[in-house]
Design an enzyme around this catalytic site. Sequence first.
Site, PDB file in Angstrom:
ATOM      1  N   SER A   1      50.094  -2.911  56.883  1.00  0.00           N
ATOM      2  CA  SER A   1      49.721  -3.598  58.115  1.00  0.00           C
ATOM      3  C   SER A   1      50.112  -2.718  59.307  1.00  0.00           C
ATOM      4  CB  SER A   1      50.359  -4.986  58.163  1.00  0.00           C
ATOM      5  OG  SER A   1      49.748  -5.784  59.154  1.00  0.00           O
TER       6      SER A   1
ATOM      7  N   LYS B   1      44.200 -10.997  53.454  1.00  0.00           N
ATOM      8  CA  LYS B   1      45.365 -11.068  54.340  1.00  0.00           C
ATOM      9  C   LYS B   1      46.047 -12.402  54.089  1.00  0.00           C
ATOM     10  CE  LYS B   1      47.667  -8.862  57.574  1.00  0.00           C
ATOM     11  NZ  LYS B   1      48.221  -7.515  57.375  1.00  0.00           N
TER      12      LYS B   1
END
Length: 589
Positions: free
Chosen positions: A382, A187
Amino acid sequence: MRQFLLTMAGVFAGLVLFFIGVPFLILSLIASAAHPAATPAKTVLALDLRRAMTDQEPDGVLPFTNRGLAVMSVVQALHRAEGDGRVKALFVRLPEGGMEPGEADELRLAFKHFRESGKPIIAHSQGLYSSGAIASTYMLGAAADQFWMQPGAPFQVTGMSMSDVFFKRFFDKYGVTADFEQRKEFKNAVNGYLYDNYTPAHREAETGWMTSVYDSATDAAAADRKKAPAQLRAVLEAGPYDAADAKTKGLIDHVGQVPEAEEAAIIQGGDGAKVVSVDDYISANKTVEASTVGQPVVAVVNAEGAIMTGPNEASFGAENANSDAIAGALQAAAKDSAVKAIVFRVSSPGGSDTASEQILAAVRAAKAQKPVVVSMGTYGASGGYWISSQASSIVAEPTTLTGSIGVFGGKFALGPALARFGVDLHDINVGGEYAGADSATQDFTPQQKAAFAAEIDRVYDGFIGRVAEGRHLSPDKVREIAKGRVWTGVDAKKWGLVDELGGFYQAVERAKVLAHLEGQTVRLKTVSIRRSPFDALAKAFGVDSTSLQTMATAARLFSDPRAQGLVHAMDQERLRAQGADVLAETPRF
């Protein structure tokens, strides 16, 4: 006195809105409603891809806010043009830089389908410069029957490159602390604040999706140019070239100026053929064909941009995926007895977890009543994947950037940096230890850091659980492929994160299968919760409801029946727009 001044301010704002904003709105509405010229009997459609593009038609109700080119509008127009006997060919102007890969994939599918109907495509480029995903632009040109380039134009399709900015040393120099939590190592949205170079995971992730995008584009171009993929890549990577070299090497078909390429398209259209822009063709063919009336309906609900809580707002800039509006549209489509299935078009890189959860809850509720098929555009990552994860089926483009199942959050501690310049930040907090956690004065305290990390863990675990449930995978399997990593559609299908590779109309066909409508003609209906033009204009001008009431009162005081009628009509429009509204209907798919 204060109340008097507030009232006068409201009167002034209302009068400005009424005498400036309303006429502007009326003129815009008149311009947008002007009846376009009829489509000629022999039409060559002209598509200019050099314009700014969005995935979906903006959901604004102010006509002057709908700028640029919407990929989905183009795709639907070409789909309609396939069966329109008046349309004979398509002339395409290619951009000089790279395109969003997912948009290029969607357009390529539309181009191929258009050609399969027996109608030719002529594409022209004034140069292909080495920028971003330039291979995706070349892929579109390769999908045409004839690929033209301007004499002397550069052909720089040699690979794919991107740059990232890292602020760590700058922050260290000036005393700024980037205090962030990531779940997990892939991430990397905040890595530019935390490091001075790529971490191994960051490099692996970006190299992975870039390679997948490049290979997908060049594989598709090779198939259309009837070359082996390895052979085409070797020729491309030996460049750059100019237009003449590109023709000699079989990368394009013709070298010529724009008018020459356009004339070649007109010749394909036949004697007397006229060039009509895709925009004008869309405007002239907005009505629903009589043959589709009474047919089963597949609803289309759109989500593009950053996912945020709240209703749809008037916007002059980037569109957002507002959770109230999208959830409301899904609910409206689910309740409509004429709707047999829903295609949920998603092009979002993520956003708020709470807004994503609101939309996902609406997807689950709708799926309990009828199939919901997600069609992913450029992004479904996401939060964009969160809202898609529990649909009946997910269809993604080969180069859709999806996954990114992870979460990050944090803050910048600016106190020490500002102190160096004589600016002091101090806090006053009342309540518990966490009350000042978001303050930019200093880093998290150990207790605040632990509490914040626990919240990040809770969101990440929730994301994992939703994906596991929706995709019928074990949580451990999801954790293995999650870690915040972005996958292309091709790789996501291998991991079970999507069901099928394809574009919007593949998603429509999948919805028809799940709704037991195989072989039947269906009507597509775009559903949205939207603001009325009156409310949108008020929002755009920053005027509240009290000022609008003042405006209405002022209009009556002026005893102008036209003004009174307009206020009444707009008020009725505002009331009508309280619920779900159909923005557009397209025929026969």
